[in-house]
Design an enzyme around this catalytic site. Sequence first.
Site, PDB file in Angstrom:
ATOM      1  N   CYS A  75       0.836  -1.207   0.000  1.00 60.54           N
ATOM      2  CA  CYS A  75       0.000   0.000   0.000  1.00 60.54           C
ATOM      3  C   CYS A  75       0.868   1.254   0.000  1.00 60.54           C
ATOM      4  O   CYS A  75       1.717   1.428   0.878  1.00 60.54           O
ATOM      5  CB  CYS A  75      -0.927   0.005   1.219  1.00 60.54           C
ATOM      6  SG  CYS A  75      -1.958   1.488   1.329  1.00 60.54           S
ATOM      7  N   ARG A  78      -0.091   4.979   3.049  1.00 54.08           N
ATOM      8  CA  ARG A  78      -0.085   4.710   4.486  1.00 54.08           C
ATOM      9  C   ARG A  78       0.196   5.935   5.355  1.00 54.08           C
ATOM     10  O   ARG A  78       0.277   5.812   6.579  1.00 54.08           O
ATOM     11  CB  ARG A  78       0.951   3.623   4.802  1.00 54.08           C
ATOM     12  CG  ARG A  78       0.522   2.247   4.391  1.00 54.08           C
ATOM     13  CD  ARG A  78       1.632   1.247   4.631  1.00 54.08           C
ATOM     14  NE  ARG A  78       2.487   1.078   3.464  1.00 54.08           N
ATOM     15  CZ  ARG A  78       3.666   0.460   3.480  1.00 54.08           C
ATOM     16  NH1 ARG A  78       4.136   0.002   4.619  1.00 54.08           N
ATOM     17  NH2 ARG A  78       4.374   0.331   2.375  1.00 54.08           N
ATOM     18  N   TRP A 249      -8.957   5.387   0.064  1.00 55.21           N
ATOM     19  CA  TRP A 249      -9.568   5.946  -1.135  1.00 55.21           C
ATOM     20  C   TRP A 249      -8.718   5.549  -2.329  1.00 55.21           C
ATOM     21  O   TRP A 249      -7.598   5.061  -2.189  1.00 55.21           O
ATOM     22  CB  TRP A 249      -9.709   7.464  -1.038  1.00 55.21           C
ATOM     23  CG  TRP A 249      -8.463   8.191  -0.635  1.00 55.21           C
ATOM     24  CD1 TRP A 249      -7.339   8.398  -1.385  1.00 55.21           C
ATOM     25  CD2 TRP A 249      -8.202   8.803   0.637  1.00 55.21           C
ATOM     26  NE1 TRP A 249      -6.405   9.094  -0.684  1.00 55.21           N
ATOM     27  CE2 TRP A 249      -6.909   9.367   0.559  1.00 55.21           C
ATOM     28  CE3 TRP A 249      -8.943   8.944   1.808  1.00 55.21           C
ATOM     29  CZ2 TRP A 249      -6.327  10.036   1.634  1.00 55.21           C
ATOM     30  CZ3 TRP A 249      -8.362   9.619   2.863  1.00 55.21           C
ATOM     31  CH2 TRP A 249      -7.085  10.155   2.779  1.00 55.21           C
ATOM     32  N   GLU A 254      -5.179   3.040 -10.054  1.00 62.50           N
ATOM     33  CA  GLU A 254      -5.826   1.764  -9.736  1.00 62.50           C
ATOM     34  C   GLU A 254      -7.015   1.516 -10.665  1.00 62.50           C
ATOM     35  O   GLU A 254      -7.296   0.383 -11.047  1.00 62.50           O
ATOM     36  CB  GLU A 254      -6.298   1.756  -8.281  1.00 62.50           C
ATOM     37  CG  GLU A 254      -5.185   1.809  -7.256  1.00 62.50           C
ATOM     38  CD  GLU A 254      -5.737   1.842  -5.843  1.00 62.50           C
ATOM     39  OE1 GLU A 254      -5.996   0.755  -5.291  1.00 62.50           O
ATOM     40  OE2 GLU A 254      -5.927   2.951  -5.304  1.00 62.50           O
TER      41      GLU A 254
END
Length: 377
Positions: A75, A78, A249, A254
Amino acid sequence: MALPLHRPAAGDGVVDPREADKFLRLFHGENPDAGPFWPRLHQVLAEIDAWGTYTHTPEELAYGARVAWRNSSRCIGRLYWKSLKVRDLRHVETAQGVAAESVAHLREATGSGKIRPTITVFAPDRPGRPGPRIWNEQLIRYAGYRAADGTPLAGDARNADLTAMARRLGWPGGPGTHFDVLPLIIEAGGRPPELATVPPDAILEVRLVHPAFPWFAELGLRWHAVPAISNMCLEIGGVCYPCAPFNGWYMGTEIGARNLADTDRYDLLEVVGRRLGLDTSNDRTLWKDQALVELNIAVLHSFERAGVTITDHHTESRRFLTHLEREERSGRICPADWSWIVPPLSGSLTPVFHRYYDDVQLSPAYVHHARKSQYGG
């Protein structure tokens, strides 16, 4: 303090006391106001010795969920791990309860478009009593339809198997569009999985348009606002919470560089390239690159126009390095998988491209289920 010598035999739901010890040391080390460590460790080890597991306090649960996000090596977003809203619903363990609270999660996380990082934690695995599970990869997923020979017909090809499973469980199917929302498939209480419809008013979708090309709207594309991962286990101190949907979000790539562009998803690059008038006969014209950029421009423009939270890969790369620097100043390792941290568009133009990372596994963590369902999930 010695670990217990006698405890239930290892198996699903049985906690390794060493994992509990490790987590409690971390929790108390980073939370000096949490109270004395040794009495709490003694209490936890006694619970494990008697029952094979133990119960986290609400504070331990919230801390563990946030640190699991902090430890998520794949991720990039963060920086705001401390802001994660934790919905403690460990008393909910039925399929109906999970369905209702998953919908509530979506509503709370969505708001009016200002997306709030949120996790809902349902009942954990316990010895001889597994917690509930959601089979869907995310709370909102679009169906994927295919012909008898396996050829994709409509929707998200990645979800074709899940769609087929939902049909076998009784889902009649949607209208057959590219964006039919799948029902949740929830397994709980050792019973066969149940279907639960996600009501339309809990799903905020953004219609995709392009700031320079009016024809883009004719493609009829849209995407949902909240990426809520729902098929991973939250592991804290040896306790597994197999049903703990969580969301941040979206980063624009993506959607624009993966969901809509990957050949095993919506595979839209050639469609966009042709509408742009590009020469798609040869890869050396870089038509794919041009089409990909315009697709991502449309995603970012559309979300911003709709007032829905989204970030771009340049901004998020800088934020990640800020997070990395904070972690290093705190004396912590910041695990990161380079192949996931570097964005799938213009990677070398972002600062995260030009360095290496510590790709280690830390706990607490979000992990994929090792357990297989007897019902096929």
